[in-house]
Design a protein around this motif. Structure first.
Motif, PDB file in Angstrom:
ATOM      1  N   ALA A  47      87.566  64.014  95.662  1.00  0.00           N
ATOM      2  CA  ALA A  47      88.157  63.932  96.999  1.00  0.00           C
ATOM      3  C   ALA A  47      89.647  63.642  96.917  1.00  0.00           C
ATOM      4  CB  ALA A  47      87.454  62.846  97.822  1.00  0.00           C
ATOM      5  N   VAL A  48      90.016  62.769  95.997  1.00  0.00           N
ATOM      6  CA  VAL A  48      91.433  62.413  95.867  1.00  0.00           C
ATOM      7  C   VAL A  48      92.225  63.615  95.358  1.00  0.00           C
ATOM      8  CG1 VAL A  48      93.083  60.952  94.626  1.00  0.00           C
ATOM      9  CG2 VAL A  48      90.979  59.955  95.549  1.00  0.00           C
ATOM     10  N   LEU A  49      91.657  64.307  94.383  1.00  0.00           N
ATOM     11  CA  LEU A  49      92.343  65.482  93.836  1.00  0.00           C
ATOM     12  C   LEU A  49      92.540  66.536  94.915  1.00  0.00           C
ATOM     13  CD1 LEU A  49      93.531  66.683  91.292  1.00  0.00           C
ATOM     14  CD2 LEU A  49      91.301  67.738  90.811  1.00  0.00           C
ATOM     15  N   LEU A  80      97.850  56.141  96.133  1.00  0.00           N
ATOM     16  CA  LEU A  80      96.402  56.119  96.331  1.00  0.00           C
ATOM     17  C   LEU A  80      96.053  54.663  96.621  1.00  0.00           C
ATOM     18  CD1 LEU A  80      93.470  57.167  96.082  1.00  0.00           C
ATOM     19  CD2 LEU A  80      93.644  56.764  93.617  1.00  0.00           C
ATOM     20  N   SER A  81      95.347  54.425  97.710  1.00  0.00           N
ATOM     21  CA  SER A  81      94.958  53.053  98.024  1.00  0.00           C
ATOM     22  C   SER A  81      93.439  52.913  97.932  1.00  0.00           C
ATOM     23  CB  SER A  81      95.437  52.662  99.436  1.00  0.00           C
ATOM     24  OG  SER A  81      95.094  51.325  99.703  1.00  0.00           O
ATOM     25  N   LEU A 116      89.555  57.462  88.864  1.00  0.00           N
ATOM     26  CA  LEU A 116      90.460  57.674  89.998  1.00  0.00           C
ATOM     27  C   LEU A 116      91.914  57.579  89.531  1.00  0.00           C
ATOM     28  CD1 LEU A 116      88.434  55.631  92.588  1.00  0.00           C
ATOM     29  CD2 LEU A 116      89.142  58.006  92.924  1.00  0.00           C
ATOM     30  N   ALA A 117      92.159  56.648  88.619  1.00  0.00           N
ATOM     31  CA  ALA A 117      93.531  56.460  88.127  1.00  0.00           C
ATOM     32  C   ALA A 117      94.005  57.696  87.358  1.00  0.00           C
ATOM     33  CB  ALA A 117      93.613  55.219  87.255  1.00  0.00           C
ATOM     34  N   LYS A 169      94.812  47.292  83.655  1.00  0.00           N
ATOM     35  CA  LYS A 169      94.291  48.009  82.485  1.00  0.00           C
ATOM     36  C   LYS A 169      93.580  49.303  82.894  1.00  0.00           C
ATOM     37  CE  LYS A 169      93.984  44.211  79.177  1.00  0.00           C
ATOM     38  NZ  LYS A 169      93.103  43.351  78.351  1.00  0.00           N
ATOM     39  N   SER A 170      93.162  49.356  84.173  1.00  0.00           N
ATOM     40  CA  SER A 170      92.549  50.595  84.686  1.00  0.00           C
ATOM     41  C   SER A 170      93.556  51.452  85.442  1.00  0.00           C
ATOM     42  CB  SER A 170      91.390  50.267  85.625  1.00  0.00           C
ATOM     43  OG  SER A 170      90.391  49.556  84.965  1.00  0.00           O
ATOM     44  N   GLY A 171      94.817  51.015  85.493  1.00  0.00           N
ATOM     45  CA  GLY A 171      95.833  51.864  86.124  1.00  0.00           C
ATOM     46  C   GLY A 171      96.339  51.415  87.481  1.00  0.00           C
ATOM     47  N   VAL A 172      95.897  50.247  87.967  1.00  0.00           N
ATOM     48  CA  VAL A 172      96.379  49.759  89.272  1.00  0.00           C
ATOM     49  C   VAL A 172      97.822  49.266  89.127  1.00  0.00           C
ATOM     50  CG1 VAL A 172      96.035  48.016  91.084  1.00  0.00           C
ATOM     51  CG2 VAL A 172      94.051  49.143  90.021  1.00  0.00           C
ATOM     52  N   ASP A 173      98.697  49.692  90.043  1.00  0.00           N
ATOM     53  CA  ASP A 173     100.116  49.321  89.968  1.00  0.00           C
ATOM     54  C   ASP A 173     100.446  48.087  90.782  1.00  0.00           C
ATOM     55  OD1 ASP A 173     101.206  51.605  88.393  1.00  0.00           O
ATOM     56  OD2 ASP A 173     100.312  52.742  90.038  1.00  0.00           O
TER      57      ASP A 173
END
Ligand SMILES: *Cc1c(COP(=O)(O)O)cnc(C)c1O
Length: 346
Positions: free
Chosen positions: A119-121, A138-139, A158-159, A193-197
């Motif tokens: 869905a995000v893509l 992306l939230s 997702l990341a 570590k999973s890509g959250v900024d």
């Protein structure tokens, strides 16, 4: 008798740990605007919990934390991809759009209030021309608005899509503690570590009084964030009372224990309700929320008995939240009422 109010986890007051810490902070003078020792200590504690050198800010509530975090990522011509049920989209009165002066929210559907990589893509790649807002963020909400949880591998997937699409990741962690308590992974593993900024780390619903944190793992995003907070009216003059409460919450693993208890009560509540005729549990109970569908007769009887919960009028879909204040007796009493209501309506 006054029943425990299951309506939300912010109907409960301030938990004793936070309250005691606030009271202890109320002696003598302290530097204002966050240059006090409580604020310095709690920022260090947040860095310890996330095991990284992140930038930490405190604002008055979650709407401000989310919106200002988004402004650190998005220009006015950017877009944020989020779930159609996200707080950002449904409960912030356009604050993200307001504070960014125009960034667009692109919403996606997804079971259990969770976004999928597909869905995000699709949302990120549908329009890439100059005439449409450029996807930039992306939230994700963790735990979600339906009380479900993204597993570490789901966040990582997702990341990966976000990275390949040029999106920074914001996590709405109004109930991050409940997610962290529920997952067998460290706070670091389920964030940076999973890509959250950047994460909005909620303390209010957990048991604080006022004040949610914005934690930047990508420290470049925090550039001049103090000015954003001040201009938005989100810099507390007597900051020590916000951050002292947080010290109480984050002392040892208090925050995880509180969240774990609330999660356990929610699981027990759901387990009891599943046994009752005329009650259906709608989503997996992975945090502190139970979504139930009561038969109209049971719904009416529970309301008449004085129970408070969020009810979608006419449909019978209801949300019950557990908090630091929920007890086993509250859960048992609710289940007793629901059983009686079911027996009478049979
Ligand atoms: C409660 C909540 C917030 C913050 O709301 P405020 O009322 O502004 O503090 C943000 N996101 C989610 C998912 C929430 O449930």
């Amino acid at each position: 008798m006054d029943h425990y109010a299951f309506g939300s986890d912010n109907v409960a007051g301030i938990c004793p740990e936070a309250w005691r810490a606030m009271e202890a902070a109320n002696s003598g003078d302290a530097s204002p605007y966050g240059s006090d020792t409580h604020t310095a200590r709690v920022c260090d504690r947040v860095r310890e919990i996330f095991e990284t050198d992140c930038d930490v800010y405190f604002v008055f509530n979650g709407t401000a934390a989310n919106s200002l975090a988004i402004t650190s990522i998005c220009q006015s011509y950017h877009a944020v991809i989020c779930h159609a049920k996200s707080h950002l989209q449904t409960d912030e009165c356009g604050a993200p759009e307001f504070f960014t002066r125009g960034a667009k929210l692109i919403t996606c559907a997804g079971d259990l209030a969770k976004l999928t990589p597909e869905a995000v893509l699709s949302a990120a790649s549908k329009r890439r021309d100059l005439h449409f807002s450029k996807p930039r963020a992306l939230s994700l909400t963790q735990a979600t608005e339906f009380g479900t949880i993204y597993q570490p591998d789901e966040i990582a997937a997702l990341a990966a899509v976000a990275r390949s699409s040029g999106l920074k990741i914001h996590m709405d962690g109004a109930r991050f503690a409940n997610a962290a308590a529920s997952l067998a992974a460290t706070p670091a593993e389920i964030t940076w570590k999973s890509g959250v900024d950047v994460i909005t780390f909620g303390g209010t619903k957990l048991g604080g009084g006022i004040g949610d944190a914005v934690v930047f793992f990508d420290r470049e995003l925090a550039h001049e964030f103090d000015y954003r907070c001040k201009q938005a009216g989100q810099l507390a003059s007597k900051m020590r009372f916000i951050t002292a409460a947080w010290e109480g919450l984050l002392d040892g693993d208090t925050w995880l224990q509180i969240a774990h208890r609330a999660n356990q009560h929610a699981r027990d509540l759901a387990a009891g309700l599943r046994e009752i005729d005329g009650v259906e549990i709608l989503f997996p109970v992975e945090a502190n929320a139970v979504f139930a569908r009561f038969s109209p007769a049971i719904d009416a009887a529970l309301q008449k008995a004085g129970w408070h919960y969020y009810s979608l009028a006419g449909i019978g879909d209801s949300r019950l939240m557990c908090s630091w204040r929920t007890t086993k007796d509250d859960v048992d009493a609710f289940l007793t009422s629901a059983r009686q209501a079911s027996a009478h309506s049979a």
